[in-house]
Scaffold this motif. Structure first.
Motif, PDB file in Angstrom:
ATOM      1  N   GLN A 166       5.438 -15.840   7.145  1.00  0.00           N
ATOM      2  CA  GLN A 166       5.594 -14.340   7.390  1.00  0.00           C
ATOM      3  C   GLN A 166       4.995 -13.889   8.642  1.00  0.00           C
ATOM      4  O   GLN A 166       3.610 -13.411   8.620  1.00  0.00           O
ATOM      5  CB  GLN A 166       4.826 -13.740   6.017  1.00  0.00           C
ATOM      6  CG  GLN A 166       4.996 -12.099   5.762  1.00  0.00           C
ATOM      7  CD  GLN A 166       6.593 -11.862   5.381  1.00  0.00           C
ATOM      8  OE1 GLN A 166       7.064 -12.456   4.597  1.00  0.00           O
ATOM      9  NE2 GLN A 166       7.211 -11.113   6.268  1.00  0.00           N
ATOM     10  N   SER A 207      14.042  -3.608   0.290  1.00  0.00           N
ATOM     11  CA  SER A 207      12.779  -2.999  -0.607  1.00  0.00           C
ATOM     12  C   SER A 207      12.246  -1.873   0.211  1.00  0.00           C
ATOM     13  O   SER A 207      13.053  -1.126   0.605  1.00  0.00           O
ATOM     14  CB  SER A 207      11.951  -4.299  -0.510  1.00  0.00           C
ATOM     15  OG  SER A 207      10.572  -4.160  -1.138  1.00  0.00           O
ATOM     16  N   ALA A 261      11.741  -7.518  -3.134  1.00  0.00           N
ATOM     17  CA  ALA A 261      11.369  -8.498  -2.425  1.00  0.00           C
ATOM     18  C   ALA A 261      11.161  -9.984  -3.061  1.00  0.00           C
ATOM     19  O   ALA A 261      11.362 -11.049  -2.544  1.00  0.00           O
ATOM     20  CB  ALA A 261       9.919  -8.291  -1.927  1.00  0.00           C
ATOM     21  N   ARG A 303      12.744 -13.547  -2.176  1.00  0.00           N
ATOM     22  CA  ARG A 303      12.084 -14.862  -2.158  1.00  0.00           C
ATOM     23  C   ARG A 303      12.509 -15.866  -2.941  1.00  0.00           C
ATOM     24  O   ARG A 303      12.603 -16.992  -2.360  1.00  0.00           O
ATOM     25  CB  ARG A 303      10.584 -14.401  -2.577  1.00  0.00           C
ATOM     26  CG  ARG A 303       9.658 -15.699  -2.368  1.00  0.00           C
ATOM     27  CD  ARG A 303       9.416 -16.035  -1.004  1.00  0.00           C
ATOM     28  NE  ARG A 303       8.498 -16.923  -0.990  1.00  0.00           N
ATOM     29  CZ  ARG A 303       8.456 -18.136  -1.280  1.00  0.00           C
ATOM     30  NH1 ARG A 303       9.513 -18.623  -1.562  1.00  0.00           N
ATOM     31  NH2 ARG A 303       7.517 -18.882  -1.207  1.00  0.00           N
ATOM     32  N   SER A 355      14.463  -9.709   2.536  1.00  0.00           N
ATOM     33  CA  SER A 355      13.950  -8.256   1.976  1.00  0.00           C
ATOM     34  C   SER A 355      13.579  -7.660   3.062  1.00  0.00           C
ATOM     35  O   SER A 355      13.148  -8.128   4.259  1.00  0.00           O
ATOM     36  CB  SER A 355      13.169  -8.360   0.820  1.00  0.00           C
ATOM     37  OG  SER A 355      11.715  -8.893   1.300  1.00  0.00           O
ATOM     38  N   HIS A 374      11.603  -3.611   4.606  1.00  0.00           N
ATOM     39  CA  HIS A 374      11.174  -2.025   4.427  1.00  0.00           C
ATOM     40  C   HIS A 374      11.902  -1.429   5.691  1.00  0.00           C
ATOM     41  O   HIS A 374      11.931  -1.737   6.861  1.00  0.00           O
ATOM     42  CB  HIS A 374       9.786  -1.859   4.923  1.00  0.00           C
ATOM     43  CG  HIS A 374       9.098  -0.706   5.125  1.00  0.00           C
ATOM     44  ND1 HIS A 374       9.755   0.537   4.411  1.00  0.00           N
ATOM     45  CD2 HIS A 374       8.336  -0.171   6.057  1.00  0.00           C
ATOM     46  CE1 HIS A 374       9.150   1.629   4.617  1.00  0.00           C
ATOM     47  NE2 HIS A 374       8.479   1.222   5.743  1.00  0.00           N
ATOM     48  N   TYR A 385      10.068 -11.025   4.347  1.00  0.00           N
ATOM     49  CA  TYR A 385      10.043  -9.712   4.296  1.00  0.00           C
ATOM     50  C   TYR A 385      10.045  -9.128   5.579  1.00  0.00           C
ATOM     51  O   TYR A 385       9.289  -9.546   6.454  1.00  0.00           O
ATOM     52  CB  TYR A 385       8.927  -8.971   3.521  1.00  0.00           C
ATOM     53  CG  TYR A 385       8.707  -7.606   3.387  1.00  0.00           C
ATOM     54  CD1 TYR A 385       9.310  -6.671   2.308  1.00  0.00           C
ATOM     55  CD2 TYR A 385       7.956  -7.016   4.321  1.00  0.00           C
ATOM     56  CE1 TYR A 385       8.946  -5.554   2.227  1.00  0.00           C
ATOM     57  CE2 TYR A 385       7.584  -5.570   4.244  1.00  0.00           C
ATOM     58  CZ  TYR A 385       7.997  -4.905   3.136  1.00  0.00           C
ATOM     59  OH  TYR A 385       7.820  -3.559   3.056  1.00  0.00           O
ATOM     60  N   VAL A 437       3.086  -6.499   4.121  1.00  0.00           N
ATOM     61  CA  VAL A 437       3.449  -6.768   2.801  1.00  0.00           C
ATOM     62  C   VAL A 437       2.612  -7.625   1.865  1.00  0.00           C
ATOM     63  O   VAL A 437       1.563  -8.207   2.173  1.00  0.00           O
ATOM     64  CB  VAL A 437       4.796  -7.952   2.936  1.00  0.00           C
ATOM     65  CG1 VAL A 437       4.165  -9.340   3.642  1.00  0.00           C
ATOM     66  CG2 VAL A 437       5.378  -8.040   1.519  1.00  0.00           C
ATOM     67  N   THR A 456       5.390 -11.514  -2.313  1.00  0.00           N
ATOM     68  CA  THR A 456       5.879 -12.731  -1.564  1.00  0.00           C
ATOM     69  C   THR A 456       5.333 -14.027  -2.499  1.00  0.00           C
ATOM     70  O   THR A 456       6.049 -15.234  -2.065  1.00  0.00           O
ATOM     71  CB  THR A 456       5.507 -12.740  -0.227  1.00  0.00           C
ATOM     72  OG1 THR A 456       3.955 -12.855  -0.222  1.00  0.00           O
ATOM     73  CG2 THR A 456       5.983 -11.498   0.650  1.00  0.00           C
TER      74      THR A 456
END
Length: 310
Positions: free
Chosen positions: A6, A157, A191, A195, A210, A212, A271, A283, A288
């Motif tokens: 991430q 998401s 999200a 995953r 996922s 934003h 994400y 996030v 996650t």
């Protein structure tokens, strides 16, 4: 293939990039995409960008007549009510009957901060529409997604996921409803869905992401009064939208990028924000966490009766 870390990959795009810009130079000819609710707001801009790059786009929605009017021949339209599992079954089975492969599934449709509403067997509407309906849809469509390998599934998401993790003790809000906590839980579910689907699907070459979209004013705010949006700081007292809000074209960019970018080849399960993989500061861990993702998958499969991997 493992779940991607991430952190930013330096995509070269950003908060002001548009959906059309992120597909510049990408040829989607011969590719097929489904965009739920792809006839309004972010969905419409996503459909326009994908079709403009050569993809054949199928847009399922609750109001097919309105979809046909908005799209004006740009995409194939079908009926789908995500709050109704029988409607999900009908749409998915009709699609599978065509024998076509599915390259991109964008779970875009959703509701936000609605009054307490119960659908199906008494499910809380935001969890049901935003998450459970899409869970059932993706699992039902799995044969088409896995047919050729290389498909991507995108779950829209939101930073709203930071409001709440999954309320395992009362997922359906039977003991006191809070519209914003319910929205937050639903966005966390989006999200976690991506995953775990990425974990399950990567062996078949199907990856999931996922994201934003960013702050945007669209029909998603239809349940909010002007005064409430002013109190949230989204508008001023005169209804003028905050200057840092994105346009719908900018808001659609991250889901379009995640669905098509060659920069994400071999990646998945993460994400995204502003057309890049989000850093860990953007996030919450509860959105996650692989154990929570697996637990939610099991619960969703039990509720919907849909699990392509059982």
């Amino acid at each position: 293939m493992t779940t991607t870390a991430q952190h930013s990959i330096g995509s070269g795009f950003g908060a002001h990039s548009t959906a059309r810009e992120v597909v510049t130079g990408i040829d989607l000819s011969g590719r097929l995409a489904i965009v739920t609710g792809g006839y309004a707001g972010l969905g419409l801009e996503t459909t326009r960008a994908l079709a403009g790059a050569g993809a054949h786009v199928v847009v399922p929605g609750r109001r097919p007549a309105a979809a046909r009017e908005a799209l004006d021949g740009l995409a194939e339209v079908a009926e789908l009510d995500l709050a109704d599992l029988e409607s999900v079954r009908r749409f998915a089975d009709a699609f599978l009957d065509t024998g076509r492969s599915l390259d991109i599934l964008i779970n875009n449709a959703g509701v936000m901060a609605c009054p307490e509403t119960r659908v199906g067997p008494g499910w809380e509407a935001q969890f049901a529409v935003n998450h459970l309906g899409h869970h059932a849809l993706a699992n039902r469509l799995w044969p088409a997604l896995a047919r050729d390998g290389g498909a991507r599934v995108i779950a829209v998401s939101s930073a709203g996921h930071m409001r709440s993790g999954i309320r395992w003790e009362d997922v359906q809000f039977t003991r006191g409803y809070d519209k914003w906590l319910a929205y937050g839980q639903a966005k966390t579910a989006n999200a976690l869905f991506a995953r775990h689907l990425d974990t399950l699907g990567r062996g078949a070459g199907v990856r999931a992401f996922s994201l934003h979209p960013g702050p945007i004013m669209t029909t998603l705010q239809r349940h909010l009064a002007a005064q409430e949006m002013a109190e949230l700081g989204w508008t001023d007292a005169h209804g003028t939208v905050r200057a840092d809000f994105k346009t719908p074209a900018q808001g659609a960019a991250t889901q379009t990028w995640a669905a098509t970018s060659p920069q994400l080849a071999g990646e998945g399960g993460v994400y995204c924000v502003d057309c890049d993989i989000a850093g860990p500061e953007s996030v919450r861990e509860w959105a996650t966490d692989p154990e929570q993702a697996a637990r939610l998958w099991t619960l969703s499969a039990e509720l919907t009766g849909q699990d392509a991997f059982a």
